[in-house]
Write a protein that holds these residues in place. Structure first.
Motif, short mmCIF file in Angstrom:
data_model
loop_
_atom_site.label_atom_id
_atom_site.label_comp_id
_atom_site.label_asym_id
_atom_site.label_seq_id
_atom_site.Cartn_x
_atom_site.Cartn_y
_atom_site.Cartn_z
N UNK A 12 0.62 -1.09 -0.18
CA UNK A 12 -0.03 0.09 0.23
C UNK A 12 0.68 1.41 -0.22
N UNK A 13 1.93 1.39 0.58
CA UNK A 13 2.60 2.49 1.33
C UNK A 13 3.45 2.85 -0.17
N UNK A 14 3.23 1.58 -1.18
CA UNK A 14 4.59 1.95 -2.93
C UNK A 14 3.16 3.07 -3.45
N UNK A 15 1.49 2.93 -3.13
CA UNK A 15 1.55 4.44 -3.68
C UNK A 15 2.09 5.87 -3.92
N UNK A 16 2.52 6.17 -2.50
CA UNK A 16 2.98 7.38 -2.43
C UNK A 16 4.52 7.17 -2.82
N UNK A 17 4.91 6.06 -3.41
CA UNK A 17 6.84 6.25 -3.24
C UNK A 17 6.35 5.93 -4.74
N UNK A 18 5.10 5.97 -5.92
CA UNK A 18 4.95 6.24 -7.07
C UNK A 18 5.19 8.12 -7.18
N UNK A 19 4.30 8.63 -6.55
CA UNK A 19 4.52 9.93 -6.20
C UNK A 19 5.61 10.06 -6.37
N UNK A 20 6.96 9.93 -5.14
CA UNK A 20 7.96 10.29 -5.35
C UNK A 20 8.99 10.38 -6.54
N UNK A 21 8.68 9.40 -7.06
CA UNK A 21 9.36 8.45 -8.14
C UNK A 21 8.63 9.67 -9.65
N UNK A 22 7.11 10.19 -9.64
CA UNK A 22 6.41 11.12 -9.89
C UNK A 22 6.99 12.36 -9.94
N UNK A 23 7.78 13.08 -8.49
CA UNK A 23 7.84 14.56 -8.33
C UNK A 23 9.45 13.81 -9.55
N UNK A 24 9.66 13.22 -9.25
CA UNK A 24 11.21 13.01 -10.05
C UNK A 24 11.45 13.43 -11.84
#
Length: 369
Positions: free
Chosen positions: A199-211
């Motif tokens: 589930x916490x991969x969801x905000x990790x996707x956000x981290x990658x998207x910011x990059x």
């Protein structure tokens, strides 16, 4: 137009060096506080390392996808899926090599590389199918949705606790306790909770998207022959401010990868890229860059080498203790003392890994997944 930014490779190398440093500190009982993760809520410099690496994955994606004209053809789709699978396989190889004590019943499904794989896969498909103008709104939606999911599906009154949060609940349901990380100790009892949970991969996707969005900004500024540094510094400061404010309602927490944590790390990375972009691209200062390029241009190889060495040192026994403990207590601690010995061990470990990667770098051998 410049299509490659040296500063990005340098920051990736700095991040990789930091990751190896904090993961191999000699003795966890005698490690300086900034080189340890926050126990739960809160933030240390160590907590920034993995998000920064994932952030840089997003940055690199924009440039790697250019070769395919940013179109999701069947060939590109297959390449994305293959790379995702390869990262999972590399993870299992690194952590279970040479497979003499491998047990599927205790296999930890998710970890650092699987998180990178899932984030890379999601952001690849997202950015190839959605116009860039919508990415900021999607990112905001991810972060707000994750906040709501944790609040609604965690236990009332303790939705942020390690034993009763929605991330742990879903992992237990999907994988079972034996397939989760067991390194968290609460009141002397080890509890199954995975800091790289599904589930916490969801905000990790956000981290990658910011990059990815940073690379877009750099690209657009380069097209107009404008410096990107000031804008990156400004946006970075704004993200940090929002994160600090949000922390009061949704605490900064690396193990849950909370939305406030995402904004804090992204803001710091914006600032770091802004500074490095000014220093390296604008001022053209290159002293010492080679050290970090060795790591930054071969990051998956460097990470894999560091983990293989660390795991094998932990398994190999000398005088009834692991080789890593023996090296600490018989070489580093007698010379440098307990805390400085732990730091010296970590620095030496980084230099050993760098030496191995340097050989590959000189021979122009790069691991491309």
């Amino acid at each position: 137009m410049k299509t490659r930014f040296l500063s990005l490779d340098i920051l990736r190398g700095i991040t990789l060096a930091g990751m190896i440093l904090v993961n191999n500190n000699g003795n966890g009982d005698f490690t300086y506080g900034p080189l340890l993760h926050a126990k739960w809520n809160g933030f240390t410099p160590t907590d920034l390392v993995f998000p920064s690496f994932l952030f840089m994955v997003g940055v690199a994606m924009r440039f790697s996808l250019k070769a395919f004209n940013y179109e999701l053809t069947p060939s590109v789709r297959n390449k994305i899926l293959k790379r995702t699978i390869y990262l999972f396989l590399i993870n299992y190889f690194v952590f279970y090599f040479p497979f003499t004590d491998f047990s599927f019943e205790k296999l930890r499904f998710l970890n650092v590389l699987p998180r990178i794989a899932l984030s890379y896969c999601a952001v690849s498909f997202l950015t190839l199918q959605v116009p860039s103008k919508w990415l900021t709104w999607i990112n905001a939606g991810i972060l707000l949705s994750f906040w709501g999911i944790l609040y609604v599906f965690g236990d009332a009154g303790s939705w942020m606790d390690i034993s009763s949060n929605a991330v742990r609940k879903l992992d237990l349901f999907l994988f079972g306790e034996s397939h989760l990380y067991h390194g968290n100790v609460i009141n002397g009892i080890r509890i199954a909770f995975d800091p790289e949970g599904f589930l916490s991969t969801l905000p990790a996707i956000s981290t990658c998207l910011f990059g990815y969005q940073v690379s877009l900004y750099l690209e657009n500024q380069a097209k107009e022959n404008k410096s990107a540094s000031l804008g990156l510094l400004g946006w970075g400061a704004a993200l940090v401010l929002v994160a600090v404010i949000w922390d009061h309602a949704f605490p900064i927490n690396k193990k849950l990868w909370t939305s406030s944590f995402v904004l804090l790390c992204a803001g710091i990375d914006f600032i770091l890229i802004g500074f490095l972009n000014w220093w390296i691209e604008t001022k053209e200062r290159h002293f010492g860059n080679t050290f970090f390029l060795v790591f930054g241009t071969n990051s998956i190889l460097a990470y894999g080498i560091s983990e293989v060495i660390a795991i094998q040192l932990g398994k190999f026994q000398i005088q009834d203790m692991s080789a890593s403990d023996w090296l600490y207590w018989h070489i580093f601690e007698p010379i440098f003392g307990k805390y400085n010995g732990s730091l010296a061990y970590a620095i030496t470990f980084v230099l050993v890994c760098w030496g191995v990667c340097w050989v590959f770098w000189r021979k122009k051998i790069f691991l491309k997944v």
